[in-house]
Design an enzyme around this catalytic site. Structure first.
Site: not given
Ligand SMILES: Cc1cn([C@H]2C[C@H](O)[C@@H](COP(=O)(O)OP(=O)(O)O[C@H]3O[C@H](C)C(=O)[C@H](O)[C@H]3O)O2)c(=O)[nH]c1=O
Length: 189
Positions: A119, A23, A47-48, A59, A170, A72, A62, A132
């Site tokens: 990260h 499978r 968990d993200n 991305r 960023d 993480k 951060h 993650y």
């Molecule tokens: C990180 C995070 C974001 N959000 C919301 C806030 C914003 O409205 C939206 C996008 O957030 P952001 O643009 O910060 O997402 P990334 O650019 O993927 O940020 C992440 O990217 C790098 C690789 C990382 O390791 C971090 O976990 C995190 O900073 O999700 C949430 O609701 N919860 C969260 O834990």
């Protein structure tokens, strides 16, 4: 579970066992007891999961500052990405050093990024999904960022930085030398 150390103490590559059959495969992507047997005792609480449509999406870099610093455990659920950790623990012998590992749905590898490390990642295929585990909850007021193409760090992302797909945050991030890292090295690893 295979665990590989890296040139940055504490940053490890974990490859869970896959049980293949006609499978496909089954794998335990996280098992707290098994990790504790390997000396990795982390209580993950969140968990993200993000999807990046375009290859060349970056991305990061951060962090969340103490008291909401996050360990993480990163893996790729679909596609392929290059995942990066940068040591920003003041006093660390490897301060400003980076390591990058290719994570993909195919290789099943995971990168353990401890608190005290920036990260970030760049995607290598369309519709790449990163998943993650984090050891603390999202705390927006404690978030920090460093520019992904900081010449003072010198990460080789394998892309033309000018072509990177970035968030506004960023794109405007400062260089590492322009921030005061909130992390200090504990003299251990
Ligand atoms: C990180 C995070 C974001 N959000 C919301 C806030 C914003 O409205 C939206 C996008 O957030 P952001 O643009 O910060 O997402 P990334 O650019 O993927 O940020 C992440 O990217 C790098 C690789 C990382 O390791 C971090 O976990 C995190 O900073 O999700 C949430 O609701 N919860 C969260 O834990």
């Amino acid at each position: 579970m295979n665990i590989e150390e890296t040139s940055l103490p504490g940053v490890r590559i974990l490859t869970p066992r896959r049980f293949g059959d006609a499978r496909g495969f089954f794998s335990e992507s996280w098992n707290r007891k098994r990790m504790a047997e390997h000396g990795i005792e982390i209580d993950f609480v969140q968990d993200n999961h993000s999807l990046s449509a375009e290859p060349g999406t970056v991305r990061g870099l951060h962090f969340q500052a103490p008291p909401h610093a996050q360990d993480k455990l990163v893996r790729c659920g679909h596609g392929r990405l290059f995942d990066v950790a940068v040591d920003v623990r003041v006093g660390s012998p490897t301060y400003g050093a980076w390591i990058g590992v290719e994570l993909s749905a195919e290789n099943g590898r995971q990168l353990l990024v401890p608190r005290g490390f920036l990260h970030g990642f760049v995607t290598r295929e369309p519709d790449t999904e990163i998943i993650y585990k984090c050891s603390d909850y999202y705390a927006p007021g404690t978030e920090g960022a460093v520019r992904f193409d900081d010449p003072g760090i010198g990460i080789d992302w394998g892309i033309d930085s000018a072509a990177a797909v970035l968030s506004e945050k960023d794109a405007a991030a400062p260089a590492l030398k322009e921030i005061e890292s909130p992390f200090s090295w504990d003299g251990m690893a």
